[in-house]
Design an enzyme around this catalytic site. Structure first.
Site, PDB file in Angstrom:
ATOM      1  N   VAL A 145      53.019  67.908  80.290  1.00  0.00           N
ATOM      2  CA  VAL A 145      52.076  67.166  79.458  1.00  0.00           C
ATOM      3  C   VAL A 145      52.632  65.800  79.081  1.00  0.00           C
ATOM      4  O   VAL A 145      51.947  64.775  79.178  1.00  0.00           O
ATOM      5  CB  VAL A 145      51.712  67.969  78.190  1.00  0.00           C
ATOM      6  CG1 VAL A 145      50.876  67.123  77.228  1.00  0.00           C
ATOM      7  CG2 VAL A 145      50.965  69.239  78.564  1.00  0.00           C
ATOM      8  N   LYS A 199      67.332  65.382  84.114  1.00  0.00           N
ATOM      9  CA  LYS A 199      65.921  65.106  84.377  1.00  0.00           C
ATOM     10  C   LYS A 199      65.628  63.616  84.231  1.00  0.00           C
ATOM     11  O   LYS A 199      64.924  63.021  85.050  1.00  0.00           O
ATOM     12  CB  LYS A 199      65.031  65.909  83.427  1.00  0.00           C
ATOM     13  CG  LYS A 199      63.542  65.651  83.626  1.00  0.00           C
ATOM     14  CD  LYS A 199      62.707  66.178  82.469  1.00  0.00           C
ATOM     15  CE  LYS A 199      62.701  67.682  82.411  1.00  0.00           C
ATOM     16  NZ  LYS A 199      61.779  68.173  81.342  1.00  0.00           N
ATOM     17  N   THR A 250      55.340  74.962  73.911  1.00  0.00           N
ATOM     18  CA  THR A 250      54.992  75.983  72.910  1.00  0.00           C
ATOM     19  C   THR A 250      54.715  77.299  73.619  1.00  0.00           C
ATOM     20  O   THR A 250      53.575  77.771  73.661  1.00  0.00           O
ATOM     21  CB  THR A 250      53.761  75.557  72.083  1.00  0.00           C
ATOM     22  OG1 THR A 250      52.668  75.283  72.978  1.00  0.00           O
ATOM     23  CG2 THR A 250      54.052  74.322  71.257  1.00  0.00           C
ATOM     24  N   GLY A 262      45.784  82.793  85.885  1.00  0.00           N
ATOM     25  CA  GLY A 262      47.205  82.496  85.830  1.00  0.00           C
ATOM     26  C   GLY A 262      47.462  81.139  85.206  1.00  0.00           C
ATOM     27  O   GLY A 262      46.596  80.551  84.581  1.00  0.00           O
ATOM     28  N   CYS A 313      48.556  77.925  80.740  1.00  0.00           N
ATOM     29  CA  CYS A 313      47.660  77.698  79.597  1.00  0.00           C
ATOM     30  C   CYS A 313      46.800  78.900  79.230  1.00  0.00           C
ATOM     31  O   CYS A 313      46.897  79.420  78.119  1.00  0.00           O
ATOM     32  CB  CYS A 313      46.768  76.487  79.876  1.00  0.00           C
ATOM     33  SG  CYS A 313      47.648  74.916  79.933  1.00  0.00           S
ATOM     34  N   LYS A 346      47.286  78.184  91.257  1.00  0.00           N
ATOM     35  CA  LYS A 346      46.151  77.416  91.756  1.00  0.00           C
ATOM     36  C   LYS A 346      46.687  76.406  92.762  1.00  0.00           C
ATOM     37  O   LYS A 346      47.898  76.171  92.834  1.00  0.00           O
ATOM     38  CB  LYS A 346      45.410  76.700  90.609  1.00  0.00           C
ATOM     39  CG  LYS A 346      46.242  75.648  89.893  1.00  0.00           C
ATOM     40  CD  LYS A 346      45.477  74.977  88.767  1.00  0.00           C
ATOM     41  CE  LYS A 346      44.331  74.132  89.280  1.00  0.00           C
ATOM     42  NZ  LYS A 346      43.694  73.338  88.208  1.00  0.00           N
ATOM     43  N   ARG A 349      53.852  80.043  87.099  1.00  0.00           N
ATOM     44  CA  ARG A 349      53.820  80.793  85.834  1.00  0.00           C
ATOM     45  C   ARG A 349      52.538  81.617  85.731  1.00  0.00           C
ATOM     46  O   ARG A 349      51.450  81.102  85.883  1.00  0.00           O
ATOM     47  CB  ARG A 349      53.935  79.837  84.644  1.00  0.00           C
ATOM     48  CG  ARG A 349      55.320  79.246  84.459  1.00  0.00           C
ATOM     49  CD  ARG A 349      55.343  78.232  83.336  1.00  0.00           C
ATOM     50  NE  ARG A 349      54.608  77.024  83.693  1.00  0.00           N
ATOM     51  CZ  ARG A 349      54.499  75.958  82.892  1.00  0.00           C
ATOM     52  NH1 ARG A 349      55.044  75.969  81.693  1.00  0.00           N
ATOM     53  NH2 ARG A 349      53.829  74.897  83.305  1.00  0.00           N
TER      54      ARG A 349
END
Length: 449
Positions: free
Chosen positions: A11, A35, A86, A260, A263, A324, A331
């Site tokens: 995000v 990173k 989160t 999946g 989110c 997807k 995940r």
């Protein structure tokens, strides 16, 4: 305007790069120096179409930079975004806000008057109140506003979602903060009716409500697909028939192996827990969570039926490991529990995914990873399409059949034409395609007998 984006994950990186691309000066802050060095060198840690180009162009234009120095990065910022993870908390399923609250405490003494703190992370209702409390406790005299601005980015199309959003939700009652947020998004040239100004708690709940509704929609069409198989109907036609009703809409009516990603599973579970804590249980969402968890493993039964009732000693090719297409995110991917269930039933697994192989290696064992779909199909007793990547829509069926020991296709995304696949010599099994032989409902056949 100057923006500080705390968190260079999915995000934060996508939002930060897109804000830079529409003209703002953005610093993405992260604690992971490795990173950050990779990002400075143009190496993107996630797969998102077009993101590498946007990052590279805006770094060269000095509109986008990366830093581990939080205090220096927030100096002079018009808006500081919190975009840290989160994840679901172990034990109760609530969102783990540890990182969010740590950022708020650390950030508090660094903020100057007039700074807008914006929560971009997906957080439960009331989180903004606690963030504001933590900041005011750490910096009692500063004039600071805390805003909720939930993200609605879909993996695989996140850049388009940012630049051409269905809506932007801004949660705050602070007049100055509303003005700053409008200015931040002004370069997008959006109509007023696509910007929703509301209260902070309302904005926080809107994100969870949206994702949970979509999850329920997918779960609903999956149950309709199961019914279609029992009565000899075709779920694609049913979905089209109900989707033509503009009150329902066609999107998210694609039957498949389950929900999946990072989110939907997490957000539905968090909403359920939040609702329980508020003594306002959400039974529909609770059922959605339960059905989806069961489906992702039970879908293996369709593969086993397609293989004649047993996969013991057989080799199965799994095409698609990500949840997807156009992402490398595995995940909560339905492919993972499917593969484990097939292994438990005695099958050997060969697998291919265009982007998700390295991520899957850390989560699966005893899987042979292949270079392409045809390599994965070599010597197999069935090929299973789990993720609707474009390359799986256009398979060379003759080549695929020649590679296999037994030409069985289980299409869990309904992306192949059953007639074409069968004409190529395959035994074809889709999801909700009314596989009752002569097309008659098994219930009607039983009644006739």
């Amino acid at each position: 305007m100057k923006i500080t984006m705390i968190g260079a994950g999915y995000v934060g990186l996508v939002s930060g790069a897109c804000f830079a691309d529409i003209g703002h000066d953005v610093i993405c802050v992260d604690r992971d120096e490795t990173k950050l060095d990779a990002l400075r060198a143009g190496s993107i840690p996630i797969y998102e179409p077009g993101l590498d180009q946007i990052v590279t162009e805006n770094v060269r234009a000095d509109r986008l930079s990366f830093s581990a120095d939080l205090e220096a990065s927030v100096q002079g910022a018009d808006a500081v975004f919190i975009a840290v993870g989160t994840p679901s908390r172990a034990g109760d399923g609530l969102a783990d806000l540890t990182h969010v609250y740590t950022v708020a405490r650390t950030l508090a003494p660094m903020l100057a008057d007039g700074t807008i703190v914006v929560t971009k992370s997906t957080v439960p209702v009331g989180t903004g109140d606690e963030i504001e409390h933590l900041i005011r406790s750490g910096n009692p005299t500063a004039d600071i506003a805390v805003v909720s601005n939930p993200e609605f980015l879909r993996e695989g199309s996140a850049i388009a979602d940012f630049k051409e959003p269905d809506r932007i939700v801004i949660g705050t009652d602070d007049v100055n903060a509303r003005g700053v947020m409008r200015d931040l998004y002004a370069p997008l040239g959006l109509d007023k009716d696509r910007i929703l100004m509301t209260g902070r708690r309302t904005a926080e709940l809107t994100k969870y409500a949206a994702n949970s509704f979509l999850a329920m929609k997918v779960t609903y069409i999956n149950e309709i697909a199961d019914l279609c198989e029992k009565v000899g109907a075709d779920v694609l036609d049913v979905a089209q028939g109900i989707g033509m009703d503009n009150r329902i809409g066609r999107k998210f009516l694609n039957a498949g192996p389950g929900i999946g990603g990072s989110c939907f599973p997490k957000d539905t579970l968090a909403l359920v827990r939040t609702a329980h804590d508020a003594d306002s249980p959400m039974r529909l969402v609770e059922t959605t969570v339960t059905i989806n968890d069961q489906r992702k493993r039970s879908i293996s039964k369709k593969v086993i039926r397609g293989c004649g009732g047993s996969v013991r000693g057989k080799t199965i090719a799994v095409l698609g490991l990500t949840f997807k297409p156009d992402t490398d995110d595995v995940r909560e991917s339905p492919a993972l529990p499917l593969i484990r269930a097939l292994q438990d039933a005695g099958a050997r697994i060969r697998a291919f995914d265009p982007e998700g192989t390295e991520q899957a290696r850390d989560l699966l064992s005893n899987v042979t990873y292949c270079d392409d779909a045809y390599h994965a199909a070599e010597g197999t007793d069935a090929v299973v399409i789990v993720t609707e990547w474009a390359i799986f829509r256009n398979l060379d069926l003759t080549r695929l059949k020649e590679a296999m020991a037994t030409p069985v296709m289980v299409d869990l995304r309904n992306i192949q034409n059953p007639d074409v696949v069968r004409m190529a010599g395959f035994s074809y099994h889709g999801v909700g395609r009314g596989e009752s032989g002569d097309g008659l409902s098994p219930l009607l056949v039983q009644a006739a007998e």
